[in-house]
Design a protein around this motif. Structure first.
Motif, PDB file in Angstrom:
ATOM      1  N   SER A 197      -4.717  -2.085   1.900  1.00 14.57           N
ATOM      2  CA  SER A 197      -4.258  -1.924   3.210  1.00 14.57           C
ATOM      3  C   SER A 197      -5.001  -2.819   4.078  1.00 14.57           C
ATOM      4  O   SER A 197      -4.762  -3.355   5.017  1.00 14.57           O
ATOM      5  CB  SER A 197      -4.216  -0.520   3.696  1.00 14.57           C
ATOM      6  OG  SER A 197      -5.656   0.005   3.513  1.00 14.57           O
ATOM      7  N   MET A 238       1.989   1.930  -3.393  1.00 19.05           N
ATOM      8  CA  MET A 238       0.848   2.314  -4.205  1.00 19.05           C
ATOM      9  C   MET A 238       0.524   4.004  -3.734  1.00 19.05           C
ATOM     10  O   MET A 238       0.184   4.682  -4.570  1.00 19.05           O
ATOM     11  CB  MET A 238      -0.176   1.628  -3.841  1.00 19.05           C
ATOM     12  CG  MET A 238      -0.173   0.120  -4.468  1.00 19.05           C
ATOM     13  SD  MET A 238      -1.361  -1.092  -4.111  1.00 19.05           S
ATOM     14  CE  MET A 238      -2.836  -0.606  -5.282  1.00 19.05           C
ATOM     15  N   LEU A 239       0.640   4.246  -2.747  1.00 18.23           N
ATOM     16  CA  LEU A 239       0.351   5.632  -2.037  1.00 18.23           C
ATOM     17  C   LEU A 239       1.530   6.742  -2.968  1.00 18.23           C
ATOM     18  O   LEU A 239       1.026   7.915  -3.405  1.00 18.23           O
ATOM     19  CB  LEU A 239       0.368   5.823  -0.753  1.00 18.23           C
ATOM     20  CG  LEU A 239      -0.788   5.208   0.098  1.00 18.23           C
ATOM     21  CD1 LEU A 239      -0.445   5.295   1.518  1.00 18.23           C
ATOM     22  CD2 LEU A 239      -2.187   6.091  -0.427  1.00 18.23           C
ATOM     23  N   ALA A 289      -4.961   1.351  -3.073  1.00 21.28           N
ATOM     24  CA  ALA A 289      -4.073   1.411  -1.766  1.00 21.28           C
ATOM     25  C   ALA A 289      -4.711   1.201  -0.373  1.00 21.28           C
ATOM     26  O   ALA A 289      -4.434   0.502   0.318  1.00 21.28           O
ATOM     27  CB  ALA A 289      -3.309   2.596  -1.901  1.00 21.28           C
ATOM     28  N   SER A 312       4.011  -2.321  -7.934  1.00 21.19           N
ATOM     29  CA  SER A 312       3.034  -3.083  -6.985  1.00 21.19           C
ATOM     30  C   SER A 312       2.629  -4.462  -7.436  1.00 21.19           C
ATOM     31  O   SER A 312       2.409  -5.342  -6.831  1.00 21.19           O
ATOM     32  CB  SER A 312       1.744  -2.397  -6.400  1.00 21.19           C
ATOM     33  OG  SER A 312       1.206  -1.809  -7.529  1.00 21.19           O
ATOM     34  N   PRO A 345       0.770  -1.147   0.063  1.00 18.45           N
ATOM     35  CA  PRO A 345       0.010   0.060  -0.117  1.00 18.45           C
ATOM     36  C   PRO A 345       0.852   1.333   0.176  1.00 18.45           C
ATOM     37  O   PRO A 345       0.573   2.427  -0.608  1.00 18.45           O
ATOM     38  CB  PRO A 345      -0.925  -0.057   1.433  1.00 18.45           C
ATOM     39  CG  PRO A 345      -0.870  -1.625   1.553  1.00 18.45           C
ATOM     40  CD  PRO A 345       0.486  -2.209   1.115  1.00 18.45           C
ATOM     41  N   THR A 396      -5.565   4.570  -8.066  1.00 17.42           N
ATOM     42  CA  THR A 396      -4.512   4.314  -7.189  1.00 17.42           C
ATOM     43  C   THR A 396      -4.420   4.312  -5.995  1.00 17.42           C
ATOM     44  O   THR A 396      -4.256   3.460  -5.053  1.00 17.42           O
ATOM     45  CB  THR A 396      -2.976   4.841  -7.905  1.00 17.42           C
ATOM     46  OG1 THR A 396      -2.958   4.514  -9.278  1.00 17.42           O
ATOM     47  CG2 THR A 396      -1.945   3.851  -7.310  1.00 17.42           C
TER      48      THR A 396
END
Length: 398
Positions: free
Chosen positions: A184, A85-86, A180, A117, A82, A176
């Motif tokens: 999570s 992705m962030l 994310a 990712s 995550p 995205t």
């Protein structure tokens, strides 16, 4: 090699989520391709300079694969994936609001670096799945990646026509970010592994490849297949844009949509690995690829034969891609992320060689020279498969 796993901890629903997230991630690499004219006009740069945006994104991706993906073997992926992705969402946002061409170039390199990712999720799926189902689940995720590659170009062009080129990066950043947040919560817990110093981790990528003959052969097959893949598609662009076709860029893009059949094949053929048929299936896919290239050579003036060749080629290449990754995920359970790093980097190298050969062969002999180059590479791959089918490749079956 690993022993039998106790129980699969990844459902088909979670695998589909992995496929969606992986497809969205890899799609970020290709948003810019149909936008180069729009971006060039917006920043008053030449077509050649605008093309650097694609190069910068690919360079960033190669660096991310080598520098970030190996970390999947040693750190908590429930947090790491995550987080990556962030960071990708932030880089996409920078791209959307870049005030200058140089800023956009830098932002897209960051997009490439952080949009890895998908290549972290494939090894994670390998860890979560059991031996009986690993190939099928990896096939689902790889099919998502293929659909992301194909759909991203089409979506990008359509959205740019309606809302401008910046809109696609805003939409990609939002998607995205949402994925994310979902990831999570959705990623299952995986047991913690022994920490390894970062430089030692990177060096171990090479030592792991050297340790397993099955890995070396699989990487060789993958590199040759991606050389054929990029040689074919680059050469096909030359062919379709010239006589007798004279197709526009959008028409050539529509021909590429026939490659969706490869995504369907990828989803199904992972089960061949689970049934112990990875090695013979690889040989069959290589023969199918050879047939596809012969059909393509005969179709230098027939779009129907070209479409048949595209379908056969994508089924063969993507089928082998899934079998190769499934084989690597079965070799060493503690090193799956590093093995995937080696696989993607070797494919990247093969693809670069194929792209470079395309221009040279086209200038030397047109479509016939392209076809002969592809067929020669495929025969080399068939020779490698034949020589190793009862040795190294058998060792990588489970």
């Amino acid at each position: 090699m690993e022993g039998a796993d106790s129980e699969s901890r990844i459902s088909s629903r979670l695998a589909l989520l992995f496929a969606l997230a992986s497809g969205a991630a890899v799609g970020n690499l290709y948003w810019a391709q149909p936008l180069l004219d729009y971006i060039g006009e917006a920043f008053t740069v030449s077509a050649g300079s605008a093309g650097l945006l694609v190069t910068a994104t690919q360079i960033g991706y190669a660096l991310g694969i080598f520098l970030l993906v190996p970390l999947g073997d040693v750190i908590d992926r429930r947090r790491f994936i995550p987080l990556v992705m962030l960071c990708s969402a932030a880089a996409l946002t920078l791209s959307a609001f870049a005030p200058s061409f140089s800023m956009l170039l830098s932002a897209l390199m960051l997009v490439g670096f952080t949009t890895v990712s998908g290549q972290l999720l494939i090894p994670l799926a390998g860890d979560l799945a059991d031996n009986r189902d690993r190939g099928r689940l990896i096939g689902i995720i790889v099919s998502g990646i293929l659909i992301g590659i194909l759909a991203s170009r089409t979506i990008s062009g359509l959205m740019a026509d309606l809302l401008g080129w910046r809109a696609i990066y805003i939409a990609a950043a939002l998607l995205t970010l949402i994925l994310a947040l979902i990831m999570s919560k959705a990623l299952p817990k995986v047991e913690r592994r022994e920490p390894v110093r970062y430089l030692s981790l990177l060096k171990s990528v090479f030592s792991i490849v050297a340790k397993y003959p099955a890995v070396q052969v699989t990487l060789g097959l993958g590199a040759m297949m991606f050389a054929v893949f990029t040689l074919f598609w680059t050469g096909l662009t030359f062919l379709l844009s010239s006589e007798p076709f004279n197709y526009s860029a959008s028409q050539i893009g529509l021909v590429g949509l026939a490659g969706l059949t490869g995504a369907v094949a990828a989803r199904r053929c992972g089960s061949l690995h689970d049934k112990g048929l990875s090695v013979p299936a690889t040989g069959i896919f290589l023969l199918l690829l050879l047939v596809a290239l012969i059909v393509a050579d005969l179709g230098s003036e027939s779009i129907l034969l070209i479409l048949v060749a595209v379908i056969l080629l994508d089924v063969a290449i993507q089928g082998m891609n899934v079998l190769n990754q499934s084989r690597l995920m079965a070799v060493d359970s503690a090193s799956r992320s590093r093995l995937n790093t080696a696989f993607i980097v070797s494919n990247f190298a093969g693809g670069a060689i194929g792209s470079a050969l395309a221009g040279l062969l086209w200038s030397l002999g047109g479509w016939l020279a392209i076809s002969m180059g592809e067929i020669l590479l495929t025969l080399c791959a068939l020779g490698l498969w034949f020589y190793c089918r009862n040795g190294a490749l058998k060792q990588g079956q489970h």
